[in-house]
Write a protein that holds these residues in place. Structure first.
Motif, PDB file in Angstrom:
ATOM      1  N   ALA A   1     -23.970 -38.191  64.930  1.00 34.03           N
ATOM      2  CA  ALA A   1     -23.628 -39.467  65.578  1.00 34.03           C
ATOM      3  C   ALA A   1     -24.298 -40.666  64.928  1.00 34.03           C
ATOM      4  CB  ALA A   1     -23.991 -39.412  67.060  1.00 34.03           C
ATOM      5  N   ASP A   2     -25.337 -40.451  64.133  1.00 32.22           N
ATOM      6  CA  ASP A   2     -26.033 -41.569  63.502  1.00 32.22           C
ATOM      7  C   ASP A   2     -25.455 -41.929  62.144  1.00 32.22           C
ATOM      8  OD1 ASP A   2     -27.776 -41.762  65.639  1.00 32.22           O
ATOM      9  OD2 ASP A   2     -29.298 -40.468  64.721  1.00 32.22           O
ATOM     10  N   TYR A   3     -24.363 -41.282  61.762  1.00 29.72           N
ATOM     11  CA  TYR A   3     -23.794 -41.522  60.439  1.00 29.72           C
ATOM     12  C   TYR A   3     -22.397 -42.136  60.528  1.00 29.72           C
ATOM     13  CZ  TYR A   3     -27.659 -39.420  57.975  1.00 29.72           C
ATOM     14  OH  TYR A   3     -28.913 -39.180  57.463  1.00 29.72           O
TER      15      TYR A   3
ATOM     16  N   ALA B   1     -27.199 -47.238  60.356  1.00 33.37           N
ATOM     17  CA  ALA B   1     -28.194 -48.286  60.119  1.00 33.37           C
ATOM     18  C   ALA B   1     -27.964 -48.944  58.760  1.00 33.37           C
ATOM     19  CB  ALA B   1     -29.603 -47.708  60.199  1.00 33.37           C
ATOM     20  N   ALA B   2     -27.643 -48.136  57.739  1.00 31.27           N
ATOM     21  CA  ALA B   2     -27.371 -48.689  56.410  1.00 31.27           C
ATOM     22  C   ALA B   2     -26.092 -49.501  56.410  1.00 31.27           C
ATOM     23  CB  ALA B   2     -27.295 -47.560  55.382  1.00 31.27           C
ATOM     24  N   VAL B   3     -25.068 -49.012  57.098  1.00 33.52           N
ATOM     25  CA  VAL B   3     -23.786 -49.712  57.126  1.00 33.52           C
ATOM     26  C   VAL B   3     -23.933 -51.075  57.785  1.00 33.52           C
ATOM     27  CG1 VAL B   3     -21.461 -49.643  58.120  1.00 33.52           C
ATOM     28  CG2 VAL B   3     -22.411 -47.611  57.019  1.00 33.52           C
TER      29      VAL B   3
END
Length: 469
Positions: free
Chosen positions: A147-149, A392-394
């Motif tokens: 879910a974090d990706y 977070a990166a996106v």
């Protein structure tokens, strides 16, 4: 042990439906139950058409029992990106202003799926207007692997639902990477056909000369089977190609003898994460072991890092989006999300002279890419240079133009040129997340893409990895 019907490919499921070993109503009920159980967390569907789907399944079951079998999609549950008009059914295109829009007819692709006997499970969620961000009122689909990706854009719902076993395949679209990114992120197979291969009639436009309607599925064979059902000339879309519908399944073989695959090692390696490079390299080894010859090539300078190509794609897309939204923007500006609004504003601000320069550079790129693809049968590239991206990166993309340009480096060139591509799962990251790679073919080369993809998948098992059982 009970059969996991939801995990079967279309090619595996269809013969069992035809032989009446399983009924369409059973298969559709399994899918609807899974959607009810899982999609509250995954958010892949904008709308589930449960009653209509069961009615279609019952009709398919009766037709098959009466000996009126329509073909390999008869009774098979398919999801539709909520960009495609569906008669009498809300079709929002991920936009708040269209949430109550009920078309009075089907898009051509939807009608062709109905004609093939497919069961339409529902409308799959997407980013606003098929650009890069979900409207603030929409809950974004969740990557079923973690879910974090990132689940990819804009066909995010199509990738999530296909990977999670909430449909057996999906109709999607791609303007700059929107089939390829979610295919790679969710570990499924995505086929972006030649521009014009599939009618865009009844499909909300983002940038018509860049928009490709295509398919996402669990295998290359399935993606090709879906393409065969929806491709072909359409009087409602004058830009739809008159070339014969591709026979994507007739040429499938277990080897690739005689197939030339071009690799530009410099382009493929420029700033590419080691895990992505390893997947692309391993794919090359498998393809070579299957009999393909690997050919060193040099892609046009226009696609290399720092060339400005991604800026040209963004400006071209922005101008066409401004035209596509002219009826509602700026008149209803306040109902748009910030990202799509900024794109339209950029398109409205671009001068005619600057736009013409972009079109001339685009024509030159297309000519050079056509010439390159006359020397090989396929081109092998990454989908993007990054290992699976965290959310977070996106979220930092808007602050890092170089990161956005990298994401688009291997995808948007082939929207500008109109070439067909196939995205295949080719490995897992250290975190256990899918990594894909891309094959590119000459114009009208979908059959070769499916042949190569099916051969690769016959020799590997990456496409059989599932995030949810």
């Amino acid at each position: 042990m009970a059969t996991a019907w939801h995990l079967l490919s279309i090619a595996e499921l269809a013969p069992q439906i035809r032989r009446r070993e399983v009924s369409p109503t059973t298969v559709v009920r399994v899918q609807l139950d899974r959607i009810a159980a899982l999609d509250g967390a995954l958010h892949s569907y904008a709308l589930v058409m449960a009653d209509a789907a069961m009615a279609q399944a019952e009709a398919a079951e009766a037709e098959i029992a009466a000996g009126r079998y329509r073909g390999p999609l008869h009774g098979v549950p398919i999801g539709i990106k909520d960009l495609c008009w569906t008669e009498g059914v809300p079709t929002a295109a991920g936009m708040a202003i269209h949430r109550d829009f009920r078309p009075d007819r089907d898009a051509t692709v939807v009608r062709r799926l109905r004609d093939a006997g497919a069961v339409l499970l529902g409308k799959l969620q997407l980013t606003e207007g098929a650009y890069s961000d979900h409207h603030p009122s929409v809950t974004a689909p969740v990557n079923p692997w973690h879910a974090d990706y990132w689940p990819g854009i804009s066909s995010s719902g199509a990738g999530v639902a296909t990977a999670a076993g909430l449909c057996h395949g999906a109709i999607a679209s791609d303007t700059g990477g929107s089939i390829r990114w979610p295919s790679a992120a969710n570990g499924v197979t995505g086929l972006k056909p030649t521009w014009g291969r599939v009618s865009r009639h009844g499909v909300f436009a983002l940038a018509p000369s860049l928009d490709h309607v295509g398919t996402m599925a669990r295998s290359a064979a399935d993606a090709g089977l879906l393409l065969q059902a929806i491709a072909g000339v359409d009087p409602e879309d004058p830009t739809a190609l008159h070339d014969p519908v591709p026979d994507c399944l007739g040429g499938i073989a277990t080897d690739l003898r005689g197939v030339r695959i071009g690799i530009d090692a410099d382009w493929n390696g420029d700033g590419v994460d080691a895990e992505v490079g390893a997947v692309v390299g391993a794919a090359a080894e498998v393809l070579q072991a299957l009999g393909a010859s690997l050919v060193d090539v040099r892609v046009p300078d226009a696609v290399r890092a720092g060339s400005g190509l991604t800026d040209d794609w963004a400006a071209n897309c922005a101008v066409e989006a401004a035209v596509a939204h002219a009826a509602t923007y700026p008149a209803r500006r306040d109902e748009y999300g910030a990202v799509l609004a900024s794109v339209i504003e950029a398109g409205r601000a671009l001068s005619g002279i600057d736009y013409q320069r972009i079109l001339l550079r685009r024509a030159q790129l297309r000519g050079r890419m056509v010439a390159l693809l006359r020397t090989v049968d396929l081109l092998l590239t990454p989908v993007h240079p990054y290992a699976p991206l965290s959310l977070a990166a996106v979220r930092t993309l808007g602050e890092q133009p170089a990161l956005i340009a990298g994401l688009q480096r291997y995808t948007c060139p082939f929207n500008l040129t109109g070439h067909p591509t196939l995205t295949l799962p080719g490995g897992l990251s250290r975190q256990g997340l899918p990594i894909g790679f891309q094959l590119v073919a000459p114009h009208l080369g979908e059959a070769m893409l499916v042949r190569a993809g099916a051969a690769f998948q016959g020799a590997t098992g990456w496409h059989r990895q599932h995030p949810v059982n």
